[in-house]
Write a protein that holds these residues in place. Sequence first.
Motif, PDB file in Angstrom:
ATOM      1  N   UNK A   1       0.819  -1.207   0.000  1.00 12.91           N
ATOM      2  CA  UNK A   1       0.000   0.000   0.000  1.00 12.91           C
ATOM      3  C   UNK A   1       0.858   1.264   0.000  1.00 12.91           C
ATOM      4  N   UNK A   2       1.997   1.235   0.689  1.00 12.03           N
ATOM      5  CA  UNK A   2       2.846   2.427   0.774  1.00 12.03           C
ATOM      6  C   UNK A   2       3.348   2.863  -0.603  1.00 12.03           C
ATOM      7  N   UNK A   3       3.549   1.890  -1.496  1.00 11.34           N
ATOM      8  CA  UNK A   3       4.018   2.220  -2.842  1.00 11.34           C
ATOM      9  C   UNK A   3       2.940   2.907  -3.668  1.00 11.34           C
ATOM     10  N   UNK A   4       1.698   2.792  -3.214  1.00 16.49           N
ATOM     11  CA  UNK A   4       0.578   3.408  -3.918  1.00 16.49           C
ATOM     12  C   UNK A   4       0.228   4.772  -3.341  1.00 16.49           C
ATOM     13  N   UNK A   5       0.267   4.911  -2.002  1.00 14.14           N
ATOM     14  CA  UNK A   5      -0.222   6.130  -1.356  1.00 14.14           C
ATOM     15  C   UNK A   5       0.877   7.069  -0.875  1.00 14.14           C
ATOM     16  N   UNK A   6       2.127   6.597  -0.837  1.00 16.35           N
ATOM     17  CA  UNK A   6       3.215   7.434  -0.331  1.00 16.35           C
ATOM     18  C   UNK A   6       4.214   7.766  -1.435  1.00 16.35           C
TER      19      UNK A   6
ATOM     20  N   UNK B   1       9.059   8.749   1.257  1.00 20.32           N
ATOM     21  CA  UNK B   1       8.347   8.377   2.483  1.00 20.32           C
ATOM     22  C   UNK B   1       8.194   6.867   2.629  1.00 20.32           C
ATOM     23  N   UNK B   2       8.694   6.117   1.662  1.00 14.50           N
ATOM     24  CA  UNK B   2       8.548   4.670   1.723  1.00 14.50           C
ATOM     25  C   UNK B   2       9.665   4.055   2.563  1.00 14.50           C
ATOM     26  N   UNK B   3       9.620   4.361   3.854  1.00 17.49           N
ATOM     27  CA  UNK B   3      10.612   3.872   4.799  1.00 17.49           C
ATOM     28  C   UNK B   3       9.968   2.850   5.738  1.00 17.49           C
TER      29      UNK B   3
ATOM     30  N   UNK C   1       5.925   2.210   7.000  1.00 25.29           N
ATOM     31  CA  UNK C   1       5.259   0.920   6.774  1.00 25.29           C
ATOM     32  C   UNK C   1       4.779   0.326   8.099  1.00 25.29           C
ATOM     33  N   UNK C   2       5.607   0.446   9.126  1.00 26.37           N
ATOM     34  CA  UNK C   2       5.204  -0.054  10.447  1.00 26.37           C
ATOM     35  C   UNK C   2       3.988   0.711  10.948  1.00 26.37           C
TER      36      UNK C   2
ATOM     37  N   UNK D   1      -3.387  -4.440  -7.898  1.00 16.18           N
ATOM     38  CA  UNK D   1      -3.069  -5.583  -7.056  1.00 16.18           C
ATOM     39  C   UNK D   1      -2.699  -5.152  -5.640  1.00 16.18           C
ATOM     40  N   UNK D   2      -1.959  -4.052  -5.527  1.00 12.20           N
ATOM     41  CA  UNK D   2      -1.525  -3.578  -4.210  1.00 12.20           C
ATOM     42  C   UNK D   2      -2.712  -3.287  -3.307  1.00 12.20           C
ATOM     43  N   UNK D   3      -3.721  -2.637  -3.864  1.00  7.74           N
ATOM     44  CA  UNK D   3      -4.913  -2.325  -3.074  1.00  7.74           C
ATOM     45  C   UNK D   3      -5.657  -3.602  -2.693  1.00  7.74           C
ATOM     46  N   UNK D   4      -5.789  -4.523  -3.652  1.00  4.80           N
ATOM     47  CA  UNK D   4      -6.497  -5.770  -3.375  1.00  4.80           C
ATOM     48  C   UNK D   4      -5.766  -6.617  -2.342  1.00  4.80           C
TER      49      UNK D   4
END
Length: 450
Positions: free
Chosen positions: A112-117, A121-123, A127-128, A286-289
């Motif tokens: 999800x972070x790769x889609x919304x961030x 910010x993808x650290x 993610x945690x 796919x990421x969202x699903x």
Amino acid sequence: MPEKKQLSLFDLAMIVVSLVIGMGIFRTPVNVASKAQIPELFFLAWIVGGFVALCGALTYAEIGSRFPVTGGYYKIFSVCYHPSIAFAINCIIVVSNAASVAGVSLIGAEYLSKVILSADMQTAEYRIAIAAVSIIIFYLVNLLGLKTSSRTQNVLTVIKIVMVLTLICAVFFGEQTSSITPIFNTTTGLPATWSDYGKALGLCLIAVSFSFGGYQQTINFGGEVKEAKKVIPRSIIIGLGIIITLYMAINYAYVRVIGFEQLKTAESIAAILAGKIFGPAGFTVLSVLIFFSVLGYVNVNLLSNPRAMYAMGEEKALPSIFTKKTKKNEVMIVSLTVFTLISILTLFYAQTFDKILNYTIFLDSIGMAFSAAAIFYLRKTTAHLDKSTIYTMKFYPIMPIIFIAAYLFVTVSIYADDPNAATNGLIIFLGFVAIYFITKFFNNKKATNQ
């Protein structure tokens, strides 16, 4: 106060599907293909795994029908074996499930972070945070009561099934062609023997059994199911039927679209299928699903595991505070809160998730074999029950014997592949047994002094 019967056949069947279909089917086929080396052995492993799961499903269906209580997976150990064994195995299961929730929620957060961030910010910290918020949200959903959380689970499970069905459709969008013919290689360089194939199958079944595991926890809901003696077996059989069908179909899609040789080392295999269907936008879709699939896995574990802890509290294996429920919605507030906290805390150690899983798969296999063996004890102690009111499997005792033998085969395969993981797993198990007796000693001493 008697427990409310809130779960229907559909509710419990959806719980079965979500307990089994997590992230495993989106990555374990790579492991299975690597160990199998040839497609014939690859598909055989999934067929054998599905058949073993069916034997297990029928066995647990009868166990749940003969012993319909909340926290049933704990209590079958407590009733049929020594309480220390029940305590140790269930502690292992609860801790490993909490670790699984943490690890799986983190994987979902990565997608999800790769889609919304943005890229900067993808650290790990973000993610945690996403993973922790996901767990907390479903902790709050479960505080609203079993009916609300089960309805939420139904929606998430339907989304998960639709996702798998969508990915299967990749077979209609072209297939991978390869000039490489898969060959089964042996360590000696000599032609493969039946022994070589048997060892490879055992290694394949480690990942396959992980992908099929989870449905046995359905019997934790026995005390909260409408017409439990009929609904529990039907829900397990229906749920597992859906799972076997989806697993065989998506594995066929992986081999057909990706190619068997490529599958052995492929990454993000589900993303490859999504790309075939949706093109460049495939990864985003796919990421969202997958994130929704993760939410279903998180929610169903927050539903199931606190019930095992509640049962342990009832029998004083855990402090009696674990049996505390809210008055309004009858939520197992302490057990739910503690399990949630364990899951969130392990997020900070998610990098060791694979190691934790290696230790616990060995013990889970032993636990599955011992829990299924409870059917022999229950057949004798519940022989007086009206056969028209309970589920009785056909081909007894062949079905449970096949299931138990298969999981003992998996434990031997794990030991042969990673003896350190098996040894450390046994040490952890013995540690929990020791904790049980130490706790019992101090409780008896305290009772004597009062």
